[in-house]
Design a protein around this motif. Structure first.
Motif, short mmCIF file in Angstrom:
data_model
loop_
_atom_site.label_atom_id
_atom_site.label_comp_id
_atom_site.label_asym_id
_atom_site.label_seq_id
_atom_site.Cartn_x
_atom_site.Cartn_y
_atom_site.Cartn_z
N ILE A 1 9.17 3.60 -14.81
CA ILE A 1 8.78 5.01 -14.62
C ILE A 1 7.70 5.14 -13.55
N ASN A 2 6.79 4.17 -13.52
CA ASN A 2 5.65 4.23 -12.59
C ASN A 2 5.86 3.34 -11.37
N ARG A 3 7.11 3.18 -10.96
CA ARG A 3 7.43 2.31 -9.82
C ARG A 3 6.72 2.77 -8.55
N SER A 4 6.64 4.07 -8.33
CA SER A 4 5.99 4.57 -7.11
C SER A 4 4.51 4.21 -7.08
N LYS A 5 3.84 4.23 -8.25
CA LYS A 5 2.43 3.85 -8.30
C LYS A 5 2.25 2.36 -8.05
N LYS B 1 2.38 2.01 -4.35
CA LYS B 1 1.15 2.49 -3.73
C LYS B 1 0.02 1.47 -3.90
N LEU B 2 -0.06 0.91 -5.08
CA LEU B 2 -1.09 -0.09 -5.34
C LEU B 2 -0.85 -1.34 -4.50
N GLU B 3 0.42 -1.70 -4.33
CA GLU B 3 0.76 -2.85 -3.48
C GLU B 3 0.36 -2.58 -2.03
N GLU B 4 0.65 -1.37 -1.54
CA GLU B 4 0.27 -1.00 -0.17
C GLU B 4 -1.25 -1.00 -0.02
N ALA B 5 -1.95 -0.54 -1.05
CA ALA B 5 -3.41 -0.50 -0.99
C ALA B 5 -3.99 -1.91 -0.89
N GLU C 1 -12.80 8.19 4.11
CA GLU C 1 -12.25 9.25 3.27
C GLU C 1 -11.60 8.62 2.04
N PRO C 2 -11.50 9.39 0.96
CA PRO C 2 -10.85 8.85 -0.24
C PRO C 2 -9.40 8.45 0.07
N ASP C 3 -9.00 7.30 -0.47
CA ASP C 3 -7.65 6.81 -0.26
C ASP C 3 -6.78 7.13 -1.45
N ASP C 4 -5.47 6.97 -1.26
CA ASP C 4 -4.53 7.20 -2.36
C ASP C 4 -4.79 6.26 -3.53
N TYR C 5 -5.43 5.13 -3.25
CA TYR C 5 -5.65 4.14 -4.29
C TYR C 5 -7.09 4.15 -4.79
N SER C 6 -7.82 5.23 -4.53
CA SER C 6 -9.24 5.28 -4.90
C SER C 6 -9.44 5.25 -6.40
N ASN C 7 -8.43 5.63 -7.17
CA ASN C 7 -8.56 5.62 -8.63
C ASN C 7 -8.18 4.28 -9.24
N PHE C 8 -7.67 3.37 -8.45
CA PHE C 8 -7.29 2.06 -8.94
C PHE C 8 -8.47 1.10 -8.89
N THR C 9 -8.48 0.15 -9.83
CA THR C 9 -9.48 -0.91 -9.81
C THR C 9 -8.91 -2.11 -9.07
N VAL D 1 -5.97 -9.83 -2.89
CA VAL D 1 -4.95 -10.88 -2.74
C VAL D 1 -4.33 -11.20 -4.09
N ALA D 2 -5.16 -11.41 -5.13
CA ALA D 2 -4.63 -11.73 -6.46
C ALA D 2 -3.84 -10.57 -7.04
N THR D 3 -4.34 -9.35 -6.84
CA THR D 3 -3.63 -8.17 -7.34
C THR D 3 -2.28 -8.01 -6.64
N PHE D 4 -2.27 -8.22 -5.32
CA PHE D 4 -1.03 -8.12 -4.56
C PHE D 4 0.00 -9.14 -5.07
N HIS D 5 -0.44 -10.35 -5.33
CA HIS D 5 0.45 -11.40 -5.82
C HIS D 5 1.06 -11.01 -7.18
N THR D 6 0.22 -10.48 -8.08
CA THR D 6 0.72 -10.06 -9.40
C THR D 6 1.69 -8.89 -9.28
N LEU D 7 1.37 -7.95 -8.39
CA LEU D 7 2.26 -6.80 -8.19
C LEU D 7 3.64 -7.24 -7.70
N GLN D 8 3.66 -8.20 -6.80
CA GLN D 8 4.95 -8.71 -6.33
C GLN D 8 5.74 -9.32 -7.47
N GLN D 9 5.06 -10.05 -8.35
CA GLN D 9 5.74 -10.64 -9.50
C GLN D 9 6.27 -9.56 -10.45
N ILE D 10 5.46 -8.51 -10.67
CA ILE D 10 5.89 -7.43 -11.56
C ILE D 10 7.13 -6.74 -11.00
N ILE D 11 7.06 -6.36 -9.73
CA ILE D 11 8.18 -5.64 -9.12
C ILE D 11 9.44 -6.50 -9.11
#
Length: 865
Positions: free
Chosen positions: A739-743, A746-750, A763-771, A776-786
């Motif tokens: 359901i949240n594939r688009s997010k 976005k997080l991967e792009e961020a 300026e605030p980015d689209d990913y400003s609400n993300f932690t 690098v580690a987050t990107f790697h996990t996101l790739q695994q999730i997707i």
């Protein structure tokens, strides 16, 4: 089979959760007592407490339950409570099952609609329709319509009892209304009619001077078959149960069989004054999960289970799930259950709590928000702390509810004749008793809760090394504020009481809860804290608690429940109280006028025995040791013409029980199966029907000792055998990621953007609400999730294709159009189409349509998919 293993078959599981907030501007326009119910079609499955003397009652009740059957409508009814007469239904909110997705997770105000008996329908009817050509005596060809009404299923209860249904079958046109009627079937919600009716589609006109006899064929485009279901009222008016309409034109000299969902009357629920009834505020979340075999979830499950080992924790799959979900609760519920099931919850909670503490600047605000850490701990306590709450609080809650004393100390709410000093003494007595039971209960605190509290205490002391009290407030903020105090004010929600307390008792519990929160808050009993009370009367009340022993008792209790040292049990362990409530059981011995009757009894299930009593808190009149239960199975409705029945098989004759609704029946079966699943003498076969009049109704065997004719569900994977269904929780998480594939993207792009550009963000980015601590580690996990979600999505599609290709088709298959006034597509008959019904909506439909192009237009216009 381990809990959570789903077996080799797809399981479609439904659940409903949400909250009933409040209603406003209800009619009639004077103060009344209101309550709200939740109904699946016409079956009540949940009821709120009664709110007295209000036109805008606040209910504030959360609900969560599994839905064990199909349904058309989810309805919320507002009732005006009456003492002497039948409760009056003020209005309702009804939502089609297919429309629930439009409201999921959202708080909405719904306008109440009028309750019209012509719109209160449920169930379905099985029809076979055929259009024949006949040759008349004069040699002309005419058409004859054959309507075979086979059976109905799931008709509603009338006044709590099975109905006496019959059907009228009509051929209706602009100038004709030919009606015929079936026989009445007694005391059943699943009547078997098996009656055939014949109608002439062509008919003779009246004699004219121009012609002695003229045959006139009425326009077939204007004819329709109408089937109305009724409950025979005998001495009172018959009750409408629903109708269906089928245009004759769709037959086209062919025949088909189909199940049709009963629909309201066309003129039902057409009041022009719907705005005058008031409105109801709801939050609804309905989920339907298609759970595949366990091996399909291996990759995603492993990715989630290793979350606590990922550094930093914000780069883990479990944390990312909470980041992309709009409501963290959507993620927390399945995540906690999955981690708990695989013994991975404690390290994950410690990791997210440590992250939470980094943003906490003041020690006195520790763990006071709704972060991922606090929500995980809340959900953990609800799951593992059920028995702890019952052994600690249930006896004193029972005393308060069954022998209530006046405890109101608010001068504004005091009634005439009340004595505030006596009320304060009563309240002090109850608070002392509840507090004493809590601080003495550390020996019963589950080990898992102790392990979590130990981690929180250690982390808090490390974060604020100069504050000696923070290690206690870190634990008390959960165990007192979020656990015991909440259970006291809402005992029904935590299954401490089967029914809602009355208004006066509810107010007493609220005052006790306020006191327990304050007593448990570390350091709140000092004089400097008294001035912070919002209510002056509570400030005066707590002046009597200025005793050091309360503070010391809390300190010792918090030390005990946040210790990892093993506890020595005091004496013989108490049986675990699992479930209780009122149900009906069939008499096992005495009879009334030669027929065994059903009686209302109070049932209680513990880890040692299953008992029933004449009344709550009375001595049991029948006891079955848990070790003696051989099987727990549903009972066919045809046995006694009663719904929601199940049987408990033990050493003696079966115990036949009727629950109040389908949800309650499912919960009792689940609880009984779970506590008996390890019994060594469990049966492999059982009789799905009762032994009556000298034979088993199912297999007609005449010996009561004959082995069962159906395999017990305990020998096959079944949800009732599982306390936590790991596969179902993983499927839910997969759905949330989908359901949240688009997010996720976005997080991967961020992460990619941060890795490339390290400069300041203007300026605030689209990913400003993300932690994002480590891009690098987050990107790697996101790739695994997707990647994992995409593969699992392919597995879903492949599995459905496999099921489609194995479907067996009959000689004739017709795709039925959605008829006018039919709100639901008729289901193809299983005998005609094999498993077409199961596969409808998947890829084979499109292949099927290629070969039936003349139906494409119907499908495109009527079944937008």
């Amino acid at each position: 089979m381990a809990a959570g293993d789903g077996g080799d078959e797809v399981r479609v599981l439904q659940n409903l959760r949400g909250k009933i907030y409040d209603a406003k501007h209800l009619i009639p326009n004077k103060m009344r007592d209101f309550f709200c119910t939740i109904n699946l079609d016409q079956e009540e499955v949940f009821r709120t407490q009664i709110v007295e003397k209000s036109l805008s009652p606040y209910f504030g009740e959360e609900f969560y339950f599994e839905i064990p059957r199909t349904f058309q409508w989810l309805s919320f009814y507002i009732y005006d409570k009456s003492v002497l007469q039948k409760d009056l239904r003020i209005g309702k909110v009804s939502i089609k099952k297919e429309d629930l997705c439009n409201y999921t997770g959202k708080e909405n105000w719904f306008m109440l609609q009028p309750v019209d008996s012509n719109s209160e329908v449920q169930g379905k009817v099985h029809l076979e329709l055929k259009l024949n050509e006949l040759i008349t005596d004069n040699g002309s060809v005419c058409q004859q319509l054959v309507v075979h009404i086979k059976e109905c299923h799931g008709l509603p209860l009338i006044n709590g009892q099975n109905c006496d249904p019959y059907a009228t079958v009509s051929l209706v046109g602009p100038s004709r209304n030919d009606q015929k009627k079936t026989k009445v079937k007694k005391k059943t919600s699943n009547p078997q009619f098996n009656e055939t009716f014949y109608f002439e589609v062509t008919r003779s006109s009246s004699y004219t001077k121009k012609s002695q006899f003229q045959v006139e064929e009425e326009d077939i485009e204007k004819l329709e078959v109408r089937v109305d279901l009724w409950n025979n009222g005998n001495l009172v008016q018959d009750v409408f149960l629903g109708e269906i309409k089928v245009p004759v034109k769709v037959l086209r000299n062919d025949s088909f069989q189909a199940w049709y969902l009963l629909q309201p009357r066309e003129n039902g629920n057409k009041s022009s004054k719907t705005d005058d009834l008031g409105s109801l505020r709801l939050n609804i979340c309905y989920t339907e999960d298609c759970v595949l075999p366990s091996e399909y979830y291996t990759s995603l499950r492993n990715l989630l289970l290793k979350s606590s080992d990922v550094q930093p924790i914000s780069a883990s799959a479990a944390y990312i799930l909470s980041e992309v979900c709009r409501d963290k609760y959507d993620a927390v519920l399945p995540l906690v259950r999955l981690l708990l099931h695989h013994h991975k919850l404690v390290p994950f909670v410690a990791a997210v709590a440590e992250l939470d503490l980094k943003d906490t600047q003041e020690a006195n605000t520790i763990f006071r928000g709704n972060s991922l850490a606090t929500r995980c701990v809340d959900e953990m306590m609800k799951i593992v702390g059920k028995h702890y709450l019952k052994v600690t609080l249930k006896p004193v809650i029972d005393e308060i509810c069954e022998s209530p004393k006046p405890c109101e100390i608010d001068p504004i709410k005091l009634k005439e004749g009340d004595n505030v000093e006596i009320n304060m003494e009563n309240l002090r007595y109850y608070v002392d008793k509840v507090f004493r039971e809590i601080v003495r209960s550390s020996i019963s605190c589950p080990t898992l809760m102790c392990d979590v509290f130990y981690s929180l205490r250690h982390l808090a002391a490390t974060r604020f090394p100069n504050d000696p009290h923070v290690q206690y407030s870190a634990v008390s903020s959960f165990v007192f504020l979020r656990f015991f105090a909440v259970a006291v004010v809402s005992p029904h929600t935590f299954h401490l009481r089967p029914h809602h307390p009355d208004a006066q008792t509810s107010r007493t519990l609220t005052l006790i809860s306020k006191a327990i929160q304050t007593l448990g808050s570390w350091g709140s009993l000092t004089k400097s804290k008294l001035s912070s009370f919002k209510e002056t009367f509570m400030c005066e009340f707590f002046k009597t608690f200025q005793e050091e022993k309360f503070t010391e008792s809390v300190k010792k209790f918090l030390d005990d429940v946040s210790s990892t040292e093993s506890k020595e049990p005091s004496g013989v362990s108490e049986p675990v109280h699992l479930k209780e409530g009122e149900m009906y059981k069939r008499a096992q011995g005495r009879t009334r006028i030669g027929k065994k009757n059903f009686k209302k009894r109070w049932f209680c299930l513990t880890s040692r025995e299953f008992t029933y009593h004449k009344q709550q808190d009375k001595e049991p009149i029948f006891t079955i040791p848990i070790k003696n239960i051989l099987a727990v199975e549903k009972l066919d409705e045809s046995s006694f013409n009663k719904k929601n029945m199940f049987q408990v098989l033990h050493g003696e004759k079966p115990l036949y029980i009727q629950a109040n609704n389908c949800v309650e029946a499912s919960e009792w079966i689940e609880a009984l199966c779970r506590v008996t699943r390890c019994n060594q003498r469990r049966l492999s076969f059982y009789h799905p029907s009762a032994f009556l009049n000298g034979s088993w109704l199912c297999c007609k065997a005449t010996a009561e000792s004959t082995e069962g004719c159906a395999r017990c569900t305990a020998d096959v994977p079944a949800d009732t055998q599982i306390e936590i269904d790991g596969d179902r929780e993983t499927e839910r998480i997969y759905s949330l990621f989908t359901i949240n594939r688009s997010k996720l993207q976005k997080l991967e792009e961020a992460c990619g953007s941060i890795a490339v550009y390290q400069g300041p963000q203007k300026e605030p980015d689209d990913y400003s609400n993300f932690t994002i601590e480590d891009s690098v580690a987050t990107f790697h996990t996101l790739q695994q999730i997707i990647d994992t979600v995409e593969k699992l999505n392919e597995s879903h599609e492949k599995y459905q294709k496999k099921r489609s290709s194995s479907a067996k088709y009959g000689k004739k298959i017709r795709l039925l159009e959605r008829f006018p006034n039919q709100n639901k597509l008729a289901h193809l008959d299983e005998k005609e189409t094999g498993s077409v019904l199961e596969c409808f909506g998947f890829s084979f439909v499109f292949f099927f349509l290629i070969h039936y192009m003349h139906f494409c237009k119907i499908f495109k216009n009527e079944h937008k998919c």
